[in-house]
Each structure stands twice: as C-alpha cells, then as structure tokens.
Write a protein that holds these residues in place. Sequence first.
Motif, PDB file in Angstrom:
ATOM      1  N   ARG A  23      25.516  69.299  33.752  1.00 46.66           N
ATOM      2  CA  ARG A  23      26.282  68.127  33.315  1.00 46.66           C
ATOM      3  C   ARG A  23      27.791  68.384  33.301  1.00 46.66           C
ATOM      4  O   ARG A  23      28.545  67.718  32.604  1.00 46.66           O
ATOM      5  CB  ARG A  23      25.803  67.613  31.959  1.00 46.66           C
ATOM      6  CG  ARG A  23      24.380  67.119  31.995  1.00 46.66           C
ATOM      7  CD  ARG A  23      23.931  66.557  30.663  1.00 46.66           C
ATOM      8  NE  ARG A  23      22.538  66.178  30.733  1.00 46.66           N
ATOM      9  CZ  ARG A  23      22.114  64.935  30.792  1.00 46.66           C
ATOM     10  NH1 ARG A  23      22.974  63.941  30.812  1.00 46.66           N
ATOM     11  NH2 ARG A  23      20.823  64.674  30.835  1.00 46.66           N
ATOM     12  N   ASN A  24      28.216  69.343  34.111  1.00 54.62           N
ATOM     13  CA  ASN A  24      29.643  69.632  34.234  1.00 54.62           C
ATOM     14  C   ASN A  24      30.327  68.542  35.036  1.00 54.62           C
ATOM     15  O   ASN A  24      29.701  67.870  35.852  1.00 54.62           O
ATOM     16  CB  ASN A  24      29.867  70.982  34.930  1.00 54.62           C
ATOM     17  CG  ASN A  24      29.437  72.152  34.078  1.00 54.62           C
ATOM     18  OD1 ASN A  24      29.409  72.070  32.858  1.00 54.62           O
ATOM     19  ND2 ASN A  24      29.097  73.253  34.730  1.00 54.62           N
ATOM     20  N   ASP A  25      31.632  68.400  34.832  1.00 52.96           N
ATOM     21  CA  ASP A  25      32.412  67.425  35.586  1.00 52.96           C
ATOM     22  C   ASP A  25      32.413  67.768  37.073  1.00 52.96           C
ATOM     23  O   ASP A  25      32.545  68.940  37.442  1.00 52.96           O
ATOM     24  CB  ASP A  25      33.856  67.376  35.086  1.00 52.96           C
ATOM     25  CG  ASP A  25      33.985  66.667  33.750  1.00 52.96           C
ATOM     26  OD1 ASP A  25      32.990  66.102  33.259  1.00 52.96           O
ATOM     27  OD2 ASP A  25      35.103  66.682  33.190  1.00 52.96           O
ATOM     28  N   ILE A  26      32.297  66.736  37.883  1.00 52.23           N
ATOM     29  CA  ILE A  26      32.406  66.907  39.331  1.00 52.23           C
ATOM     30  C   ILE A  26      33.706  66.296  39.853  1.00 52.23           C
ATOM     31  O   ILE A  26      34.033  66.446  41.021  1.00 52.23           O
ATOM     32  CB  ILE A  26      31.178  66.330  40.074  1.00 52.23           C
ATOM     33  CG1 ILE A  26      30.956  64.860  39.738  1.00 52.23           C
ATOM     34  CG2 ILE A  26      29.930  67.159  39.773  1.00 52.23           C
ATOM     35  CD1 ILE A  26      29.831  64.189  40.517  1.00 52.23           C
ATOM     36  N   TYR A  86      31.328  66.922  49.804  1.00 52.32           N
ATOM     37  CA  TYR A  86      32.143  66.901  48.589  1.00 52.32           C
ATOM     38  C   TYR A  86      32.093  68.261  47.877  1.00 52.32           C
ATOM     39  O   TYR A  86      33.122  68.754  47.402  1.00 52.32           O
ATOM     40  CB  TYR A  86      31.705  65.781  47.625  1.00 52.32           C
ATOM     41  CG  TYR A  86      32.601  65.767  46.420  1.00 52.32           C
ATOM     42  CD1 TYR A  86      33.907  65.274  46.510  1.00 52.32           C
ATOM     43  CD2 TYR A  86      32.191  66.301  45.210  1.00 52.32           C
ATOM     44  CE1 TYR A  86      34.767  65.309  45.435  1.00 52.32           C
ATOM     45  CE2 TYR A  86      33.038  66.341  44.125  1.00 52.32           C
ATOM     46  CZ  TYR A  86      34.329  65.841  44.238  1.00 52.32           C
ATOM     47  OH  TYR A  86      35.178  65.897  43.163  1.00 52.32           O
ATOM     48  N   ALA A  87      30.923  68.878  47.814  1.00 47.61           N
ATOM     49  CA  ALA A  87      30.795  70.186  47.166  1.00 47.61           C
ATOM     50  C   ALA A  87      31.672  71.226  47.871  1.00 47.61           C
ATOM     51  O   ALA A  87      32.316  72.054  47.209  1.00 47.61           O
ATOM     52  CB  ALA A  87      29.334  70.635  47.145  1.00 47.61           C
ATOM     53  N   LYS A  88      31.717  71.189  49.202  1.00 47.70           N
ATOM     54  CA  LYS A  88      32.578  72.118  49.938  1.00 47.70           C
ATOM     55  C   LYS A  88      34.043  71.894  49.583  1.00 47.70           C
ATOM     56  O   LYS A  88      34.795  72.839  49.370  1.00 47.70           O
ATOM     57  CB  LYS A  88      32.359  71.982  51.445  1.00 47.70           C
ATOM     58  CG  LYS A  88      31.040  72.568  51.896  1.00 47.70           C
ATOM     59  CD  LYS A  88      30.794  72.330  53.372  1.00 47.70           C
ATOM     60  CE  LYS A  88      29.394  72.820  53.728  1.00 47.70           C
ATOM     61  NZ  LYS A  88      29.011  72.442  55.075  1.00 47.70           N
ATOM     62  N   TYR A  89      34.455  70.634  49.531  1.00 51.72           N
ATOM     63  CA  TYR A  89      35.832  70.311  49.141  1.00 51.72           C
ATOM     64  C   TYR A  89      36.118  70.830  47.723  1.00 51.72           C
ATOM     65  O   TYR A  89      37.121  71.499  47.474  1.00 51.72           O
ATOM     66  CB  TYR A  89      36.041  68.783  49.204  1.00 51.72           C
ATOM     67  CG  TYR A  89      37.108  68.287  48.274  1.00 51.72           C
ATOM     68  CD1 TYR A  89      38.458  68.348  48.621  1.00 51.72           C
ATOM     69  CD2 TYR A  89      36.772  67.765  47.025  1.00 51.72           C
ATOM     70  CE1 TYR A  89      39.437  67.905  47.745  1.00 51.72           C
ATOM     71  CE2 TYR A  89      37.747  67.317  46.148  1.00 51.72           C
ATOM     72  CZ  TYR A  89      39.082  67.396  46.510  1.00 51.72           C
ATOM     73  OH  TYR A  89      40.051  66.960  45.638  1.00 51.72           O
ATOM     74  N   PHE A  90      35.237  70.518  46.774  1.00 54.49           N
ATOM     75  CA  PHE A  90      35.417  70.881  45.368  1.00 54.49           C
ATOM     76  C   PHE A  90      35.464  72.397  45.198  1.00 54.49           C
ATOM     77  O   PHE A  90      36.336  72.936  44.525  1.00 54.49           O
ATOM     78  CB  PHE A  90      34.273  70.286  44.535  1.00 54.49           C
ATOM     79  CG  PHE A  90      34.423  70.465  43.055  1.00 54.49           C
ATOM     80  CD1 PHE A  90      35.009  69.473  42.290  1.00 54.49           C
ATOM     81  CD2 PHE A  90      33.954  71.609  42.423  1.00 54.49           C
ATOM     82  CE1 PHE A  90      35.136  69.618  40.912  1.00 54.49           C
ATOM     83  CE2 PHE A  90      34.074  71.770  41.051  1.00 54.49           C
ATOM     84  CZ  PHE A  90      34.665  70.769  40.294  1.00 54.49           C
ATOM     85  N   ASN A  91      34.511  73.084  45.825  1.00 52.50           N
ATOM     86  CA  ASN A  91      34.442  74.548  45.701  1.00 52.50           C
ATOM     87  C   ASN A  91      35.707  75.214  46.231  1.00 52.50           C
ATOM     88  O   ASN A  91      36.216  76.168  45.645  1.00 52.50           O
ATOM     89  CB  ASN A  91      33.209  75.090  46.420  1.00 52.50           C
ATOM     90  CG  ASN A  91      31.925  74.718  45.702  1.00 52.50           C
ATOM     91  OD1 ASN A  91      31.934  74.197  44.597  1.00 52.50           O
ATOM     92  ND2 ASN A  91      30.807  74.969  46.368  1.00 52.50           N
ATOM     93  N   TYR A  96      35.435  77.402  43.123  1.00 55.06           N
ATOM     94  CA  TYR A  96      34.185  77.290  42.374  1.00 55.06           C
ATOM     95  C   TYR A  96      33.073  77.934  43.182  1.00 55.06           C
ATOM     96  O   TYR A  96      32.988  77.752  44.396  1.00 55.06           O
ATOM     97  CB  TYR A  96      33.885  75.811  42.134  1.00 55.06           C
ATOM     98  CG  TYR A  96      32.713  75.519  41.238  1.00 55.06           C
ATOM     99  CD1 TYR A  96      32.841  75.569  39.862  1.00 55.06           C
ATOM    100  CD2 TYR A  96      31.475  75.163  41.776  1.00 55.06           C
ATOM    101  CE1 TYR A  96      31.772  75.279  39.033  1.00 55.06           C
ATOM    102  CE2 TYR A  96      30.400  74.871  40.962  1.00 55.06           C
ATOM    103  CZ  TYR A  96      30.559  74.928  39.586  1.00 55.06           C
ATOM    104  OH  TYR A  96      29.491  74.644  38.774  1.00 55.06           O
ATOM    105  N   ILE A  97      32.203  78.672  42.510  1.00 62.45           N
ATOM    106  CA  ILE A  97      31.063  79.322  43.171  1.00 62.45           C
ATOM    107  C   ILE A  97      29.785  78.814  42.521  1.00 62.45           C
ATOM    108  O   ILE A  97      29.701  78.711  41.305  1.00 62.45           O
ATOM    109  CB  ILE A  97      31.158  80.863  43.045  1.00 62.45           C
ATOM    110  CG1 ILE A  97      32.423  81.363  43.738  1.00 62.45           C
ATOM    111  CG2 ILE A  97      29.918  81.524  43.626  1.00 62.45           C
ATOM    112  CD1 ILE A  97      32.718  82.821  43.495  1.00 62.45           C
ATOM    113  N   GLY A  98      28.816  78.508  43.333  1.00 57.97           N
ATOM    114  CA  GLY A  98      27.536  78.041  42.810  1.00 57.97           C
ATOM    115  C   GLY A  98      27.314  76.574  43.129  1.00 57.97           C
ATOM    116  O   GLY A  98      28.094  75.946  43.840  1.00 57.97           O
ATOM    117  N   HIS A  99      26.245  76.038  42.574  1.00 59.86           N
ATOM    118  CA  HIS A  99      25.870  74.649  42.834  1.00 59.86           C
ATOM    119  C   HIS A  99      26.753  73.697  42.042  1.00 59.86           C
ATOM    120  O   HIS A  99      26.881  73.829  40.833  1.00 59.86           O
ATOM    121  CB  HIS A  99      24.408  74.398  42.462  1.00 59.86           C
ATOM    122  CG  HIS A  99      23.441  75.168  43.292  1.00 59.86           C
ATOM    123  ND1 HIS A  99      23.137  74.810  44.592  1.00 59.86           N
ATOM    124  CD2 HIS A  99      22.722  76.283  43.025  1.00 59.86           C
ATOM    125  CE1 HIS A  99      22.268  75.673  45.082  1.00 59.86           C
ATOM    126  NE2 HIS A  99      22.001  76.574  44.157  1.00 59.86           N
TER     127      HIS A  99
END
Length: 189
Positions: A23-26, A86-91, A96-99
């Motif tokens: 439930r972390n912010d995305i 989006y996950a690639k952009y965010f990481n 950020y590492i992980g899901h």
Amino acid sequence: MATPRINWYSGACYHITSRGNHRNDIFKDEEDFQVYLTLIYESLEYYMYEEYKVICYCLMDNHVHILISTNNSPPGKFVRRLNSKYAKYFNKKYNYIGHLFQDKYHHELIENDAQMLDTSRYIHLNPVKAKMVVKPEEYKWSSYNMYIGIKAEKNIHSDMILKYFAKERNRDLYRSFVEAKIIREIGDA
C-alpha cells in the motif's frame, strides 16, 4: 501471486485496480501522475487494434482505478504494459528496487448497466471518500472533470456512461447522479 483467470468476451468491461506494494505510494509528485496518464495514452495507441477503451479513471496516491472496455483481447496485455512501463520509470526516477505494484492487478467484470454506472461513480468519488477533496471536481487526477465538461475529453470514452442520461443534459445529470451519493452519505453520517 498470479492474477486469477479472467472471464472475458468481446465487449466486456472491467473495473481494474492496481495498488502499490504494501500500500505504498506509487505517485510522489505531479510528474508521476502525468507520466502515468501519458502511458495510458501510449498503451491505447500501442494496442489500437485490440480496441481497448478507457471509460473513466482515477489515480490515487497509492492505487489506480480504470474502467475499461475490451473488444479483441482481455485487459491483461494493456494493464501489464501500462504498469510495467510505469514501474520502470518510477524505479529509475526514485532508485527504487523491488515490486512497485502489489500483485499484478485486480479485475472485476461489469455485468450490467447498474453496475457500470455505480462503478463509474465509485471511481470518481474515490478522492472524496479518502477525504482528499470535498467535491470530486477538485481532484485533478481523475476523468470526472471531463465527464462534467470542465475539461476537454482526452483518452476516455465518456459516451459509454453518459448514454444512460438524457442527451441534452447528460453531463449535468451525471454530475447530479455522482454528487447525490455524497449528499446521501453525509446525511447518513
């Protein structure tokens, strides 16, 4: 955990929810919200022959709601591409590492007109329910303002909801339909 097998047929509509891991912010800033919206558009273009249609959406800090219509394929390809990009952009941006997302995504098949209307209202009222805003039009990251005519429509198909209301006043009637739920819940409190 794998996404349960989806019951799909051509023309099926789904309420898709993607939630941040634990439930972390995305979304941490305005650029993040904008990138996700851009990726929705790019994914619609990428899969144009699949004929996906976003009916409405709401991007919250730690999750996303999308009401989507499918024609030639289940929504999985669209959602996986969108969330993966989006996950690639965010990481990369936040080192950020992980899901980023919890599980893959949740889907709920829309089975009738009443459920379609209730789902669109639920999506548009999400920021009000979370006490982020008092009125749904105050929230910047949903399609509500396009529905009520405050913003020009972009990348959504409001006609799939607005068709349930008298054509001459469909946007005003939709607004009344959504906001009546706020009045009822405040009156019941």
